[in-house]
Design a protein around this motif. Structure first.
Motif, short mmCIF file in Angstrom:
data_model
loop_
_atom_site.label_atom_id
_atom_site.label_comp_id
_atom_site.label_asym_id
_atom_site.label_seq_id
_atom_site.Cartn_x
_atom_site.Cartn_y
_atom_site.Cartn_z
N HIS A 153 2.38 8.34 -5.96
CA HIS A 153 1.62 9.59 -6.10
C HIS A 153 2.34 10.72 -5.38
N SER A 198 -2.75 8.84 5.18
CA SER A 198 -3.27 9.35 3.91
C SER A 198 -4.59 8.65 3.59
N PRO A 199 -5.48 9.32 2.86
CA PRO A 199 -6.77 8.68 2.55
C PRO A 199 -6.62 7.31 1.90
N TYR A 200 -5.67 7.17 0.99
CA TYR A 200 -5.48 5.90 0.29
C TYR A 200 -5.08 4.80 1.25
N MET A 201 -4.01 5.04 2.02
CA MET A 201 -3.53 4.00 2.92
C MET A 201 -4.51 3.76 4.06
N GLN A 202 -5.16 4.82 4.53
CA GLN A 202 -6.11 4.67 5.63
C GLN A 202 -7.22 3.69 5.25
N CYS A 203 -7.79 3.86 4.06
CA CYS A 203 -8.87 2.97 3.62
C CYS A 203 -8.41 1.52 3.54
N LEU A 204 -7.25 1.31 2.93
CA LEU A 204 -6.78 -0.05 2.71
C LEU A 204 -6.32 -0.72 4.01
N PHE A 218 0.84 -1.20 0.00
CA PHE A 218 0.00 0.00 0.00
C PHE A 218 0.88 1.25 0.00
N GLU A 256 2.41 1.97 -3.41
CA GLU A 256 1.44 2.54 -4.33
C GLU A 256 1.17 4.01 -4.00
N SER A 257 1.01 4.30 -2.72
CA SER A 257 0.74 5.67 -2.29
C SER A 257 1.94 6.58 -2.53
#
Length: 235
Positions: A72, A160-166, A65, A68-69
């Protein structure tokens, strides 16, 4: 502990980005969390939960994760121009230093606890107080780790929103809890260089703001550039 001992502690605490794989005793992790439980919080709301990660398979998924984050993040950083871009973000690798840290501690916050605040604080600054409370606990964690001879890193990308969700999905974290940040803890591969800190006199004011110490936009810009140069020189 006297003041000199305390000052030495806060000077010794540093963010480390390269860890040995040597295991950390469970008792040390318990002591880090025990210290954090006593941190100050708005209206003594104690909004924290602590999630310890040692399982290698889970770590590898979180590292994916992060990879990937981070791509960006690197692209975003290049838009700032070479002199202002943050070096650690630009030189990020697939295996960040914290990957080898034997212990990871995710600090979770329960925003529902904001209702413990006085109503005026809750309505005007509820989220700011909530974040400050979690920051206090997180700082206590780092200081506690330092007293135990451990190194630690503030892994801010986990919020971060991305890592938080996953991460929340992976670790079955309830929806009403949010990830504040993650601390990687272990033994350092090397000791860090001395950190650049602004002089105390330049930022102290008595009975009113001393305008002679006010920094111009150019002053602040030059200071940031010096931080960039320091960061670029780190291994």
């Amino acid at each position: 502990m006297d003041y000199e001992g305390f000052l030495e502690l806060v000077k010794t605490r540093r963010s480390i980005r390269s860890f040995k794989p040597d295991s950390v005793p469970d008792s040390y992790v318990d002591q880090i969390i025990e210290a954090a439980r006593w941190a100050p919080s708005g209206a003594n709301s104690q909004p924290w939960e602590f999630l310890v990660i040692k399982n290698r398979e889970l770590k590898e998924k979180i590292l994916q994760f992060n990879k990937e984050s981070s791509e960006h993040s690197r692209k975003m950083e290049t838009t700032r121009g070479q002199e202002m871009a943050y070096p650690p973000v630009l030189r990020h690798t697939d295996r960040p230093g914290f990957a080898e840290a034997p212990g990871w501690i995710i600090l979770l916050g329960d925003a529902r606890t904001q209702k413990a605040y006085p109503l005026t604080a809750y309505l005007n600054r509820g989220d700011a107080i909530f974040q400050s409370s979690l920051a206090s606990a997180f700082l206590y964690m780092h200081l506690a780790a330092t007293t135990l001879g451990l190194a630690s890193q503030w892994v801010s990308g986990t919020a971060s929103p991305y890592m938080q969700c996953l991460i929340k999905d992976l670790l079955k974290i309830p929806e009403n809890l949010e990830i504040y940040d993650m601390m990687a803890v272990g033994y350092p591969v090397r000791q860090p260089r001395p950190r650049m800190v602004r002089g105390g006199n330049s930022m102290m004011h008595y009975d009113g703001y001393d305008s002679s110490k006010a920094r111009t936009d150019d002053d602040v810009h030059s200071f940031i550039l010096s931080l960039r140069q320091e960061s670029a020189a780190r291994p």
